[in-house]
Design a protein around this motif. Structure first.
Motif, mmCIF file in Angstrom:
data_model
loop_
_atom_site.group_PDB
_atom_site.id
_atom_site.type_symbol
_atom_site.label_atom_id
_atom_site.label_comp_id
_atom_site.label_asym_id
_atom_site.label_seq_id
_atom_site.Cartn_x
_atom_site.Cartn_y
_atom_site.Cartn_z
ATOM 1 N N UNK A 249 0.855 -1.196 0.000
ATOM 2 C CA UNK A 249 0.000 0.000 0.000
ATOM 3 C C UNK A 249 0.883 1.235 0.000
ATOM 4 N N UNK A 250 0.516 2.193 -0.838
ATOM 5 C CA UNK A 250 1.349 3.385 -0.992
ATOM 6 C C UNK A 250 1.559 4.101 0.345
ATOM 7 N N UNK A 251 0.523 4.088 1.166
ATOM 8 C CA UNK A 251 0.632 4.798 2.445
ATOM 9 C C UNK A 251 1.582 4.114 3.426
ATOM 10 N N UNK A 252 2.076 2.930 3.059
ATOM 11 C CA UNK A 252 3.019 2.227 3.920
ATOM 12 C C UNK A 252 4.461 2.324 3.422
ATOM 13 N N UNK A 253 4.666 3.043 2.325
ATOM 14 C CA UNK A 253 6.028 3.182 1.815
ATOM 15 C C UNK A 253 6.865 3.967 2.826
ATOM 16 N N UNK A 254 8.016 3.429 3.164
ATOM 17 C CA UNK A 254 8.937 4.124 4.062
ATOM 18 C C UNK A 254 8.538 4.074 5.522
#
Lengths: 335, 386
Positions: A249-254
């Motif tokens: 999920x993009x919101x979990x990148x980094x």
């Protein structure tokens, strides 16, 4: 004379009360640091044999492909089971991709690895075994190698009768790791009323738990972590997208698991990428709102406007989380 | 007096379902008495409470002594081995294109990229035999680790209560419940036990559903490795089949063309995809869509091929505190209900349709699944409770 004695008594009481006030913490404050119940799987309840076997394997390089590294190579007791390296060195001298995490109180964690993809300590043992830049090996090959070891054979059958030897390998290491409990720091003694903090440490405590820094929002509770995933503005590792690797999920990148701060003064270098060498550099990073901007930065990551004296106070407080009994506990060291 | 009437008139009322069941058993006794074994077998193949059936049964008069025998037989009749059972086998013809499968065979995929296969392993699970007018016989907790090494391979699906097999359904990979189990907890020899090379990725705490590796490029000097995994990529397929009778067994025959695993995947320059949901996921989709066919060339007919990845569950907070309210949102126009599943695979909670919040009263890691009113799985999400 009687009057003089009375005055002296009252004065003594007043001084005593003042000193007590310095060490007094409310029950509500202290209760958040109460040691929780450790979750232990029913098929791996601790026993003397299981823990002894786990400790033997923890220090055994036979677990790595070239027999050069063991769990203890990256998790040294004197550094709260970290290794002082930016990235650890694995089998065949391969360099790791993230900083070695502390194993202090690891048995209390609800999940494992910085990306949070592993649900139990038993399964976590499989991670370094297979990772190419750690042991780069295979559980069945380790089992085959260890079955040549008479001590392992004897202990495995004693500790886990009727179980496969490979089960004994993963389960016993997990059983040993669950013994790595750290709860005797000066801070622990302070909240139990057994010790006091000096003025600088107390001011650091107030800053830590106060709204100016909000440190405790993420680093609260018994283990000084809320076990969430966060981006704290540390520099980004090109090939390590953190939690995203598990969720996509993009919101979990980094985003990475919020680490425990217990024994933090002993676990340099800091951050998932080992990019900061000292506690002061970590505090300075937070003070300026992080070292890098990221679209998933936590909202709490913002300029704190702390002066040098306040940074020193925070650092002094973080030193009170050091548990020397833990790091020098002979039960944890190789014999 | 017919038993149904006797029960209705007696001082101790017997539930009608029990009465019907006793009727069914009564006819079995008479068949046994007549040594009509085939008729006994057929008993389990008819609709037990069908109208025609009971029309016949109602004409049977009960005798006192029969009642004790009936009770005994009722108890025995619960055992499945009394039912008509046939050994069912699933045969795979392993192919690469039109030739028999073999490792290290140099071939080209549909992009004209040369390659060989040096490792091909995949899991088959959740096998369902569709038979006798759409009945579904599920092989629970059964896993097969496929490692093709020759032209054919036959899986024994065991003794099944089937007559006419109509289709076979299975999934590629390991179901979400056991996908996160500890491999070391399985005894040696079990498909999910540790393997060498490993079929389990520690960092994901899950199994490789498919591992295909080999050499590629015109000089075969490149390496490709596709390891497909993740719960969301656990695909099912259903293929119509007509089983062949073979020495008392029913054999379902499928063709598996592994050339199609690499269709539309660029491998000329080599590719390493270990669960990153790029070409590894494409390979799994190819396994679902085009690798397996029946002997007439017909492939998957399952209408829902996978969980729609555009649908996701948002849970907040995550992790959540014990007994705290967890808010749930699914980006679907349909109303959904939720199941909360623990690490042992047990459903610990199920909400009503349209629910948007729930509470969990035990710490741990859970899978929350969203289903439509038609029980279609829409999305899944991991939830941690502290």
């Amino acid at each position: 004379m009687n009057k003089l004695v009375s005055i002296l008594c009252i004065a003594t009481l007043l001084v005593a009360c003042t000193r007590d006030k310095k060490t007094l913490v409310t029950n509500a404050f202290a209760s958040q640091f109460a040691m929780p119940i450790m979750p232990i799987p029913a098929n791996n309840l601790p026993s003397k044999d299981r823990i002894a076997l786990g400790k033997y394997l923890f220090y055994n390089p036979a677990l790595s492909k070239d027999s050069s590294v063991s769990c203890s190579s990256c998790h040294l007791p004197e550094h709260s089971f970290t290794d002082q390296r930016k990235f650890s060195i694995g089998s065949d001298k391969q360099l790791g991709t993230s900083n070695s995490p502390s194993l202090a109180n690891i048995g209390f964690h609800p999940y494992f690895t910085r990306a949070g993809g592993v649900q139990s300590l038993e399964i976590q043992v499989l991670v370094p075994i297979q990772e190419h830049n750690e042991f780069n090996f295979n559980l069945l090959k380790i089992e085959s190698r260890l079955l040549q070891d008479s001590y392992f054979k004897k202990m495995a059958s004693q500790a886990y009768p009727s179980k496969e030897p490979y089960f004994a390998i993963t389960a016993s290491i997990a059983a040993f790791e669950r013994t790595l409990v750290s709860n005797q720091s000066r801070f622990d003694q302070y909240i139990q009323g057994l010790s006091s903090l000096n003025e600088q440490e107390r001011k650091g405590l107030e800053l830590f738990f106060g709204s100016r820094t909000n440190c405790s929002q993420c680093h609260g509770g018994f283990n000084f972590t809320n076990y969430t995933f966060a981006n704290n503005g540390a520099t980004q590792i090109k090939n390590d997208s953190g939690r995203y690797q598990i969720t996509h999920r993009k919101e979990d990148i980094g985003l990475f698991k919020v680490p425990s701060l217990r024994n933090i003064a002993l676990t340099a270098p800091y951050m998932h990428d080992g990019s900061l060498n000292s506690l002061r550099s970590v505090l300075k990073s937070y003070n300026k709102g992080g070292n890098s901007t990221h679209f998933n930065n936590q909202t709490q990551i913002k300029k704190l406007h702390l002066n040098e004296n306040e940074l020193a106070q925070l650092e002094a407080f973080l030193h009170t989380l050091t548990d020397m009994n833990f790091v020098h506990n002979p039960k944890f060291k190789k014999q | 007096m017919p038993l149904q009437q006797a029960a209705a008139k007696g001082n101790h009322a017997i539930p009608s379902v029990v009465v019907k069941y006793v009727h069914a058993t009564a006819i079995a006794i008479r068949m046994v008495a007549n040594a009509d074994v085939n008729a006994v077998n057929k008993l389990y193949l008819v609709e037990p409470f069908g109208s025609t059936f009971f029309k016949t049964l109602n004409t049977i008069k009960m005798k006192k002594y029969t009642l004790y025998a009936l009770i005994l037989l009722m108890a025995f009749s619960w055992f499945p081995n009394l039912k008509a059972s046939t050994n069912v086998k699933l045969k795979f013809n392993h192919k690469i294109g039109s030739v028999n499968y073999a490792k290290n065979l140099q071939v080209k995929n549909n992009l004209d990229h040369d390659y060989t296969i040096t490792r091909l392993e995949y899991y088959i699970s959740n096998v369902i035999i569709i038979h006798d007018g759409g009945s579904m016989d599920t092989l629970k907790n059964t896993y097969f680790l496929m490692n093709p090494s020759g032209a054919t391979e036959t899986l024994d699906l065991g003794l099944r209560s089937v007559t006419n097999i109509e289709a076979i359904q299975f999934s590629i990979g390991v179901d979400p419940f056991n996908n996160h189990a500890n491999p070391a907890s399985f005894m040696a020899g079990h498909p999910l036990a540790p393997k060498s090379p490993s079929m389990h990725w520690g960092w994901t705490s899950g199994y490789r559903f498919l591992a295909i590796e080999g050499k590629s490029g015109s000089s075969l000097n490149q390496t490709y490795q596709l390891h497909g995994l993740w719960d969301a990529n656990y695909y099912s397929l259903r293929i119509p089949v007509a089983a062949i009778d073979d020495n008392g067994a029913k054999v379902i025959e499928l063709n598996a063309d592994y050339d199609k695993v690499l269709h539309d995947i660029s491998i000329n320059s080599g590719v390493i995809a270990h669960g990153d949901n790029t070409s590894d996921r494409k390979a799994l989709q190819n396994m679902r869509d085009s690798v397996f066919t029946n002997t007439n060339g017909q492939g998957d007919i399952l209408s829902i091929k996978a969980i729609d990845k555009s649908k996701t569950i948002l849970t907040y907070p995550n992790p959540a505190q014990l007994n705290a309210q967890i808010n749930l949102t699914v980006n679907s126009t349909e109303q959904v209900y939720y199941k909360v599943i623990n690490l042992k695979g047990a459903v610990i909670k199920q909400t009503l349709l349209g629910t948007t919040k729930l509470f969990i009263d035990k710490p741990g890691m859970y899978t929350i699944q969203a289903f439509t009113a038609a029980n279609t799985l829409v999305a899944m999400k991991r939830q941690i409770v502290l």
